[in-house]
Motif scaffolding. Structure first.
Motif, PDB file in Angstrom:
ATOM      1  N   SER A 160       3.520   5.241   8.897  1.00 14.31           N
ATOM      2  CA  SER A 160       4.505   6.069   8.991  1.00 14.31           C
ATOM      3  C   SER A 160       5.976   5.265   9.080  1.00 14.31           C
ATOM      4  CB  SER A 160       4.363   6.990  10.289  1.00 14.31           C
ATOM      5  OG  SER A 160       5.490   7.648  10.334  1.00 14.31           O
ATOM      6  N   GLN A 161       5.901   4.350   9.788  1.00 10.96           N
ATOM      7  CA  GLN A 161       7.256   3.720   9.941  1.00 10.96           C
ATOM      8  C   GLN A 161       7.659   3.281   8.631  1.00 10.96           C
ATOM      9  OE1 GLN A 161       6.185   0.813  13.046  1.00 10.96           O
ATOM     10  NE2 GLN A 161       7.226   2.116  14.546  1.00 10.96           N
ATOM     11  N   GLU A 162       6.510   2.499   7.912  1.00 11.13           N
ATOM     12  CA  GLU A 162       6.862   2.015   6.567  1.00 11.13           C
ATOM     13  C   GLU A 162       7.005   2.837   5.487  1.00 11.13           C
ATOM     14  OE1 GLU A 162       7.606  -1.104   4.222  1.00 11.13           O
ATOM     15  OE2 GLU A 162       6.922  -1.218   6.320  1.00 11.13           O
ATOM     16  N   VAL A 163       6.717   4.205   5.737  1.00  5.97           N
ATOM     17  CA  VAL A 163       6.821   5.306   4.468  1.00  5.97           C
ATOM     18  C   VAL A 163       8.393   5.852   4.846  1.00  5.97           C
ATOM     19  CG1 VAL A 163       6.488   7.745   4.075  1.00  5.97           C
ATOM     20  CG2 VAL A 163       4.755   6.132   4.298  1.00  5.97           C
ATOM     21  N   GLN A 164       8.629   5.802   6.347  1.00  4.36           N
ATOM     22  CA  GLN A 164      10.068   6.367   6.717  1.00  4.36           C
ATOM     23  C   GLN A 164      11.414   5.258   5.911  1.00  4.36           C
ATOM     24  OE1 GLN A 164      10.372   7.085  10.842  1.00  4.36           O
ATOM     25  NE2 GLN A 164       9.064   8.891  10.602  1.00  4.36           N
TER      26      GLN A 164
ATOM     27  N   VAL B  42       2.709  11.529   1.151  1.00  2.00           N
ATOM     28  CA  VAL B  42       2.634  10.186   1.036  1.00  2.00           C
ATOM     29  C   VAL B  42       1.794   9.607   2.052  1.00  2.00           C
ATOM     30  CG1 VAL B  42       3.839   7.863   1.057  1.00  2.00           C
ATOM     31  CG2 VAL B  42       4.809   9.715  -0.151  1.00  2.00           C
ATOM     32  N   MET B  43       1.744   9.893   3.310  1.00  7.02           N
ATOM     33  CA  MET B  43       0.940   9.718   4.335  1.00  7.02           C
ATOM     34  C   MET B  43      -0.382   9.721   3.929  1.00  7.02           C
ATOM     35  SD  MET B  43       2.602   7.996   6.939  1.00  7.02           S
ATOM     36  CE  MET B  43       1.239   7.934   8.045  1.00  7.02           C
ATOM     37  N   LYS B  44      -0.742  11.057   3.488  1.00  3.61           N
ATOM     38  CA  LYS B  44      -2.068  11.517   3.353  1.00  3.61           C
ATOM     39  C   LYS B  44      -2.656  10.471   2.102  1.00  3.61           C
ATOM     40  CE  LYS B  44      -4.873  15.394   1.851  1.00  3.61           C
ATOM     41  NZ  LYS B  44      -5.038  16.813   1.336  1.00  3.61           N
ATOM     42  N   VAL B  45      -1.905  10.014   1.296  1.00  4.55           N
ATOM     43  CA  VAL B  45      -2.372   9.226   0.060  1.00  4.55           C
ATOM     44  C   VAL B  45      -2.585   7.837   0.881  1.00  4.55           C
ATOM     45  CG1 VAL B  45      -2.062   7.999  -1.979  1.00  4.55           C
ATOM     46  CG2 VAL B  45      -1.769  10.449  -2.080  1.00  4.55           C
ATOM     47  N   ALA B  46      -1.643   7.175   1.536  1.00  9.46           N
ATOM     48  CA  ALA B  46      -1.453   5.986   2.299  1.00  9.46           C
ATOM     49  C   ALA B  46      -2.759   5.788   3.273  1.00  9.46           C
ATOM     50  CB  ALA B  46      -0.278   5.705   3.015  1.00  9.46           C
ATOM     51  N   GLN B  47      -3.090   6.758   3.997  1.00  8.75           N
ATOM     52  CA  GLN B  47      -4.247   6.665   5.074  1.00  8.75           C
ATOM     53  C   GLN B  47      -5.456   6.936   4.160  1.00  8.75           C
ATOM     54  OE1 GLN B  47      -2.932  10.214   7.704  1.00  8.75           O
ATOM     55  NE2 GLN B  47      -2.472   8.796   9.154  1.00  8.75           N
ATOM     56  N   ALA B  48      -5.555   7.297   3.169  1.00 12.32           N
ATOM     57  CA  ALA B  48      -6.711   7.328   2.463  1.00 12.32           C
ATOM     58  C   ALA B  48      -7.010   5.991   1.712  1.00 12.32           C
ATOM     59  CB  ALA B  48      -6.983   8.477   1.323  1.00 12.32           C
TER      60      ALA B  48
ATOM     61  N   LEU C  20       0.640  -1.108  -0.111  1.00  9.43           N
ATOM     62  CA  LEU C  20       0.084  -0.113  -0.105  1.00  9.43           C
ATOM     63  C   LEU C  20       1.005   1.232   0.067  1.00  9.43           C
ATOM     64  CD1 LEU C  20      -3.203   0.603   1.905  1.00  9.43           C
ATOM     65  CD2 LEU C  20      -1.322   2.093   2.376  1.00  9.43           C
ATOM     66  N   VAL C  21       1.794   1.348   1.047  1.00  7.74           N
ATOM     67  CA  VAL C  21       2.820   2.377   0.862  1.00  7.74           C
ATOM     68  C   VAL C  21       3.663   2.690  -0.444  1.00  7.74           C
ATOM     69  CG1 VAL C  21       4.717   3.384   2.174  1.00  7.74           C
ATOM     70  CG2 VAL C  21       3.003   2.384   3.338  1.00  7.74           C
ATOM     71  N   LYS C  22       3.958   1.573  -1.012  1.00  6.86           N
ATOM     72  CA  LYS C  22       4.699   1.609  -2.255  1.00  6.86           C
ATOM     73  C   LYS C  22       3.758   2.164  -3.626  1.00  6.86           C
ATOM     74  CE  LYS C  22       7.993  -2.195  -1.841  1.00  6.86           C
ATOM     75  NZ  LYS C  22       8.236  -3.621  -2.260  1.00  6.86           N
ATOM     76  N   GLU C  23       2.419   1.883  -3.470  1.00  6.93           N
ATOM     77  CA  GLU C  23       1.438   2.473  -4.406  1.00  6.93           C
ATOM     78  C   GLU C  23       1.423   3.737  -4.036  1.00  6.93           C
ATOM     79  OE1 GLU C  23      -2.013   0.311  -3.933  1.00  6.93           O
ATOM     80  OE2 GLU C  23      -1.254  -1.451  -4.407  1.00  6.93           O
ATOM     81  N   ALA C  24       1.379   4.278  -3.002  1.00  2.00           N
ATOM     82  CA  ALA C  24       1.237   5.573  -2.426  1.00  2.00           C
ATOM     83  C   ALA C  24       2.246   6.195  -2.883  1.00  2.00           C
ATOM     84  CB  ALA C  24       0.810   5.910  -0.790  1.00  2.00           C
ATOM     85  N   ILE C  25       3.655   5.834  -2.592  1.00  2.00           N
ATOM     86  CA  ILE C  25       4.786   6.548  -3.102  1.00  2.00           C
ATOM     87  C   ILE C  25       4.933   6.706  -4.439  1.00  2.00           C
ATOM     88  CG2 ILE C  25       7.146   6.338  -3.200  1.00  2.00           C
ATOM     89  CD1 ILE C  25       7.320   4.935  -0.427  1.00  2.00           C
ATOM     90  N   ALA C  26       4.479   5.814  -5.235  1.00  2.00           N
ATOM     91  CA  ALA C  26       4.284   5.889  -6.680  1.00  2.00           C
ATOM     92  C   ALA C  26       3.312   6.996  -7.043  1.00  2.00           C
ATOM     93  CB  ALA C  26       4.092   4.600  -7.258  1.00  2.00           C
TER      94      ALA C  26
END
Length: 150
Positions: free
Chosen positions: A142-146, A124-130, A105-111
């Motif tokens: 947050s840990q995964e995004v970092q 990225v966090m905004k998109v990932a949380q949505a 999910l985080v990889k998708e948000a980053i992309a």
């Protein structure tokens, strides 16, 4: 059946079965739902499922903090009570994501955001949380995004 209706139904069942601990916990949740509904839409409001899940997560977080405090204070019996309430409340939330699903999910948000550095973590966090829609807590996201944004 909405989440609030399910809580009401289970509250009545707990009354009939004379389950004091479960009844107490469900009453506190119902009260928290009412406060959230009033805060959001006024006195005659009814809580929707999204708000109800947010309230449940907040209640679980409060109990986790309390259990931690009781353990540090040498009160294991009170910590056990808080942990039992956490288990009861967690049953009403949808199943959370596995660590692998969170990573994906985080990889998708980053992309989606096109992020390349930690400076873009907020976006990225905004998109990932949505995308998580409440099925993953902010701390694990947050840990995964970092970890992925180096």
């Amino acid at each position: 059946m909405t989440l609030a209706e399910r809580i009401d139904h289970d509250l009545k069942e707990a009354m009939k079965a004379r389950e004091a601990e479960r009844l107490s916990t469900l009453r506190m949740v119902k009260s928290a739902f009412k406060y959230a509904a009033i805060e959001k839409d006024g006195a005659g409001a009814v809580v929707d499922d999204e708000t109800a899940m947010t309230v449940l997560r907040k209640q679980i977080k409060q109990r986790e903090d309390a259990a931690s405090g009781f353990e540090q204070g040498g009160r294991p019996e009170l910590a056990a009570k808080e942990k039992a309430e956490i288990v009861l409340l967690a049953a009403y939330l949808p199943k959370g994501f596995s660590p692998e699903e969170i990573t994906e999910l985080v990889k998708e948000a980053i992309a989606e955001v096109g992020a390349t550095s930690k400076a873009q973590m907020g976006a990225v966090m905004k998109v990932a949380q949505a995308k998580a829609a409440g099925r993953a807590d902010g701390k694990s996201l947050s840990q995964e995004v970092q970890k992925l944004l180096v």
